[in-house]
Design a protein around this motif. Structure first.
Motif, PDB file in Angstrom:
ATOM      1  N   MET A   1       0.831  -1.196   0.000  1.00 24.65           N
ATOM      2  CA  MET A   1       0.000   0.000   0.000  1.00 24.65           C
ATOM      3  C   MET A   1       0.872   1.256   0.000  1.00 24.65           C
ATOM      4  SD  MET A   1      -3.329   0.664   2.366  1.00 24.65           S
ATOM      5  CE  MET A   1      -2.710   1.594   3.731  1.00 24.65           C
ATOM      6  N   LYS A   2       0.549   2.210  -0.880  1.00 25.21           N
ATOM      7  CA  LYS A   2       1.334   3.440  -0.966  1.00 25.21           C
ATOM      8  C   LYS A   2       1.233   4.243   0.332  1.00 25.21           C
ATOM      9  CE  LYS A   2       0.899   4.018  -5.968  1.00 25.21           C
ATOM     10  NZ  LYS A   2       0.357   4.814  -7.065  1.00 25.21           N
ATOM     11  N   LEU A   3       2.337   4.894   0.693  1.00 25.13           N
ATOM     12  CA  LEU A   3       2.307   5.776   1.857  1.00 25.13           C
ATOM     13  C   LEU A   3       1.383   6.954   1.554  1.00 25.13           C
ATOM     14  CD1 LEU A   3       6.076   5.867   2.912  1.00 25.13           C
ATOM     15  CD2 LEU A   3       4.288   4.255   3.584  1.00 25.13           C
ATOM     16  N   THR A   4       0.707   7.446   2.571  1.00 18.17           N
ATOM     17  CA  THR A   4      -0.286   8.512   2.394  1.00 18.17           C
ATOM     18  C   THR A   4       0.350   9.898   2.474  1.00 18.17           C
ATOM     19  OG1 THR A   4      -0.735   8.590   4.758  1.00 18.17           O
ATOM     20  CG2 THR A   4      -2.068   7.068   3.441  1.00 18.17           C
ATOM     21  N   GLU A   5      -0.385  10.903   2.029  1.00 14.59           N
ATOM     22  CA  GLU A   5       0.081  12.286   2.129  1.00 14.59           C
ATOM     23  C   GLU A   5       0.426  12.640   3.571  1.00 14.59           C
ATOM     24  OE1 GLU A   5      -1.990  15.464  -0.201  1.00 14.59           O
ATOM     25  OE2 GLU A   5      -3.295  13.782  -0.784  1.00 14.59           O
ATOM     26  N   SER A   6      -0.372  12.162   4.509  1.00 14.70           N
ATOM     27  CA  SER A   6      -0.158  12.512   5.920  1.00 14.70           C
ATOM     28  C   SER A   6       1.187  12.002   6.433  1.00 14.70           C
ATOM     29  CB  SER A   6      -1.297  11.982   6.792  1.00 14.70           C
ATOM     30  OG  SER A   6      -1.391  10.571   6.697  1.00 14.70           O
ATOM     31  N   PHE A   7       1.703  10.907   5.856  1.00  9.47           N
ATOM     32  CA  PHE A   7       3.022  10.405   6.243  1.00  9.47           C
ATOM     33  C   PHE A   7       4.089  11.458   5.930  1.00  9.47           C
ATOM     34  CE2 PHE A   7       7.089   8.441   5.291  1.00  9.47           C
ATOM     35  CZ  PHE A   7       7.270   7.552   6.335  1.00  9.47           C
ATOM     36  N   TYR A   8       4.010  12.044   4.742  1.00  5.97           N
ATOM     37  CA  TYR A   8       5.021  12.990   4.287  1.00  5.97           C
ATOM     38  C   TYR A   8       4.866  14.386   4.878  1.00  5.97           C
ATOM     39  CZ  TYR A   8       5.529   9.421   0.644  1.00  5.97           C
ATOM     40  OH  TYR A   8       5.709   8.240  -0.031  1.00  5.97           O
ATOM     41  N   GLU A   9       3.642  14.757   5.239  1.00  2.00           N
ATOM     42  CA  GLU A   9       3.377  16.136   5.657  1.00  2.00           C
ATOM     43  C   GLU A   9       3.680  16.412   7.127  1.00  2.00           C
ATOM     44  OE1 GLU A   9      -0.578  17.093   4.413  1.00  2.00           O
ATOM     45  OE2 GLU A   9      -0.074  17.002   2.276  1.00  2.00           O
ATOM     46  N   ARG A  10       4.207  15.421   7.832  1.00  2.00           N
ATOM     47  CA  ARG A  10       4.562  15.643   9.239  1.00  2.00           C
ATOM     48  C   ARG A  10       5.789  16.556   9.342  1.00  2.00           C
ATOM     49  NH1 ARG A  10       5.550   9.856  11.284  1.00  2.00           N
ATOM     50  NH2 ARG A  10       6.305   9.661   9.146  1.00  2.00           N
TER      51      ARG A  10
ATOM     52  N   LEU B   1      11.438   5.762   6.820  1.00  2.00           N
ATOM     53  CA  LEU B   1      11.484   5.332   5.419  1.00  2.00           C
ATOM     54  C   LEU B   1      12.337   4.075   5.235  1.00  2.00           C
ATOM     55  CD1 LEU B   1      11.645   8.737   3.506  1.00  2.00           C
ATOM     56  CD2 LEU B   1       9.861   6.993   3.295  1.00  2.00           C
ATOM     57  N   LEU B   2      13.198   3.775   6.199  1.00  2.00           N
ATOM     58  CA  LEU B   2      13.972   2.535   6.120  1.00  2.00           C
ATOM     59  C   LEU B   2      13.017   1.345   6.129  1.00  2.00           C
ATOM     60  CD1 LEU B   2      16.892   3.256   8.622  1.00  2.00           C
ATOM     61  CD2 LEU B   2      16.978   3.386   6.127  1.00  2.00           C
ATOM     62  N   GLY B   3      13.216   0.420   5.205  1.00  2.00           N
ATOM     63  CA  GLY B   3      12.340  -0.749   5.116  1.00  2.00           C
ATOM     64  C   GLY B   3      11.136  -0.559   4.217  1.00  2.00           C
ATOM     65  N   LYS B   4      10.884   0.681   3.767  1.00  2.00           N
ATOM     66  CA  LYS B   4       9.794   0.932   2.825  1.00  2.00           C
ATOM     67  C   LYS B   4      10.301   0.660   1.407  1.00  2.00           C
ATOM     68  CE  LYS B   4       6.916   2.578   5.991  1.00  2.00           C
ATOM     69  NZ  LYS B   4       7.659   2.273   7.219  1.00  2.00           N
ATOM     70  N   GLY B   5       9.384   0.509   0.467  1.00  2.00           N
ATOM     71  CA  GLY B   5       9.750   0.220  -0.911  1.00  2.00           C
ATOM     72  C   GLY B   5       9.601   1.425  -1.816  1.00  2.00           C
ATOM     73  N   LEU B   6      10.648   1.741  -2.571  1.00  2.00           N
ATOM     74  CA  LEU B   6      10.612   2.811  -3.571  1.00  2.00           C
ATOM     75  C   LEU B   6      10.508   2.160  -4.948  1.00  2.00           C
ATOM     76  CD1 LEU B   6      10.972   5.778  -4.564  1.00  2.00           C
ATOM     77  CD2 LEU B   6      13.445   5.382  -4.461  1.00  2.00           C
ATOM     78  N   PHE B   7       9.517   2.595  -5.741  1.00  2.00           N
ATOM     79  CA  PHE B   7       9.267   1.985  -7.047  1.00  2.00           C
ATOM     80  C   PHE B   7       9.075   3.048  -8.128  1.00  2.00           C
ATOM     81  CE2 PHE B   7       7.774  -0.949  -3.829  1.00  2.00           C
ATOM     82  CZ  PHE B   7       8.331  -2.159  -4.241  1.00  2.00           C
TER      83      PHE B   7
ATOM     84  N   ASP C   1       4.039   7.037 -11.627  1.00  2.00           N
ATOM     85  CA  ASP C   1       5.410   7.063 -12.154  1.00  2.00           C
ATOM     86  C   ASP C   1       6.433   6.686 -11.093  1.00  2.00           C
ATOM     87  OD1 ASP C   1       4.521   7.964 -14.648  1.00  2.00           O
ATOM     88  OD2 ASP C   1       4.601  10.052 -14.010  1.00  2.00           O
ATOM     89  N   VAL C   2       6.220   7.181  -9.878  1.00  2.00           N
ATOM     90  CA  VAL C   2       7.144   6.910  -8.774  1.00  2.00           C
ATOM     91  C   VAL C   2       6.343   6.942  -7.478  1.00  2.00           C
ATOM     92  CG1 VAL C   2       7.836   9.378  -8.637  1.00  2.00           C
ATOM     93  CG2 VAL C   2       9.312   7.600  -7.647  1.00  2.00           C
ATOM     94  N   TRP C   3       6.609   5.974  -6.615  1.00  2.00           N
ATOM     95  CA  TRP C   3       5.865   5.916  -5.362  1.00  2.00           C
ATOM     96  C   TRP C   3       6.655   5.152  -4.306  1.00  2.00           C
ATOM     97  CZ3 TRP C   3       4.913   2.969  -9.619  1.00  2.00           C
ATOM     98  CH2 TRP C   3       4.876   1.583  -9.463  1.00  2.00           C
ATOM     99  N   ILE C   4       6.230   5.334  -3.057  1.00  2.00           N
ATOM    100  CA  ILE C   4       6.815   4.594  -1.941  1.00  2.00           C
ATOM    101  C   ILE C   4       5.682   3.858  -1.246  1.00  2.00           C
ATOM    102  CG2 ILE C   4       8.076   4.753   0.251  1.00  2.00           C
ATOM    103  CD1 ILE C   4       9.410   7.283  -0.811  1.00  2.00           C
ATOM    104  N   GLU C   5       5.927   2.587  -0.944  1.00  2.00           N
ATOM    105  CA  GLU C   5       4.874   1.807  -0.297  1.00  2.00           C
ATOM    106  C   GLU C   5       5.405   1.030   0.892  1.00  2.00           C
ATOM    107  OE1 GLU C   5       4.146  -2.242  -2.649  1.00  2.00           O
ATOM    108  OE2 GLU C   5       3.904  -0.521  -3.991  1.00  2.00           O
ATOM    109  N   ASP C   6       4.459   0.638   1.740  1.00  2.00           N
ATOM    110  CA  ASP C   6       4.779  -0.225   2.875  1.00  2.00           C
ATOM    111  C   ASP C   6       4.839  -1.640   2.332  1.00  2.00           C
ATOM    112  OD1 ASP C   6       4.863  -1.768   5.188  1.00  2.00           O
ATOM    113  OD2 ASP C   6       3.596  -0.371   6.307  1.00  2.00           O
ATOM    114  N   ILE C   7       6.018  -2.264   2.402  1.00  2.00           N
ATOM    115  CA  ILE C   7       6.176  -3.624   1.866  1.00  2.00           C
ATOM    116  C   ILE C   7       6.192  -4.666   2.987  1.00  2.00           C
ATOM    117  CG2 ILE C   7       7.300  -2.924  -0.287  1.00  2.00           C
ATOM    118  CD1 ILE C   7      10.009  -3.512   1.055  1.00  2.00           C
ATOM    119  N   GLY C   8       5.789  -4.230   4.191  1.00  2.00           N
ATOM    120  CA  GLY C   8       5.659  -5.175   5.298  1.00  2.00           C
ATOM    121  C   GLY C   8       6.950  -5.447   6.056  1.00  2.00           C
TER     122      GLY C   8
END
Length: 196
Positions: free
Chosen positions: A1-10, A20-26, A150-157
């Protein structure tokens, strides 16, 4: 699942860099999806001298940093390397996280083709300029929203325990004086894909 706007806006860019360590960049480029697990990051805040937007100084290059969190900030380093950053915080607060290294997990064949022959397989994505080349990221990605296709970051568990995170000084910012000593570089302990 892609990270939400609220994750980045903190407002805490250092906390976001750690999380962001352990998350997936695609990326999806020319029909190919490539990506990997983020294993190394660096935090930058407009309040410190290591940041391109130190003191709130806006330029043509760093303008996207002043947008709301969740956009890509891609700039050219040494005239040849595209570096990928994640804009964080609210609009007007120019904070960003540099993605320094990835452990590849998708589209390995395509990434190898983009990088060419390597003597060490770990050099594929073990640095900020290496990973952007492997993933097809160039200056056209600057300003792209990280919830698009085009580019996103998601929680890969992947859960990275605090005991597995190493904090150190950031790389190559001697010009920042005392701020260069801030322990704002984060990496996963023992991971073979971190930058050397």
């Amino acid at each position: 699942m892609k990270l939400t706007e609220s994750f980045y806006e903190r407002p805490n860019v250092v906390k976001i860099a750690r999380e962001l360590l352990g998350k997936g960049l695609f990326t999806k480029v020319s029909g190919f999806v490539t990506g990997g697990m983020i294993v190394e990051t660096e935090a930058y805040s407009w309040k410190e001298k290591g940041c391109h937007a130190f003191g709130g100084r806006m330029t043509a290059r760093n303008k996207i940093m002043f947008d709301k969190g969740g956009h890509a900030y891609v700039y050219v380093c040494y005239g040849m390397h595209n570096l990928f950053n994640v804009v964080t915080n609210r609009e007007g607060k120019a904070d960003a996280v540099l993605i320094r290294a990835l452990e590849p997990i998708k589209g390995l064949k395509e990434m190898k083709k983009r990088r060419g022959e390597l003597h060490n397989p770990f050099h594929l994505t073990s640095g900020p300029g290496k990973l952007t080349k492997a993933m097809g990221i160039d200056r056209t990605f600057n300003g792209k929203f990280l919830l698009n296709r085009d580019v996103w970051i998601e929680d890969i568990g992947e859960v990275v325990k605090s005991s597995h995170i190493v904090a150190s000084e950031r790389v190559g910012i001697d010009y920042a004086g005392e701020d260069a000593k801030l322990p704002w570089r984060f990496l996963i302990k023992g991971n073979e894909w971190i930058s050397k």
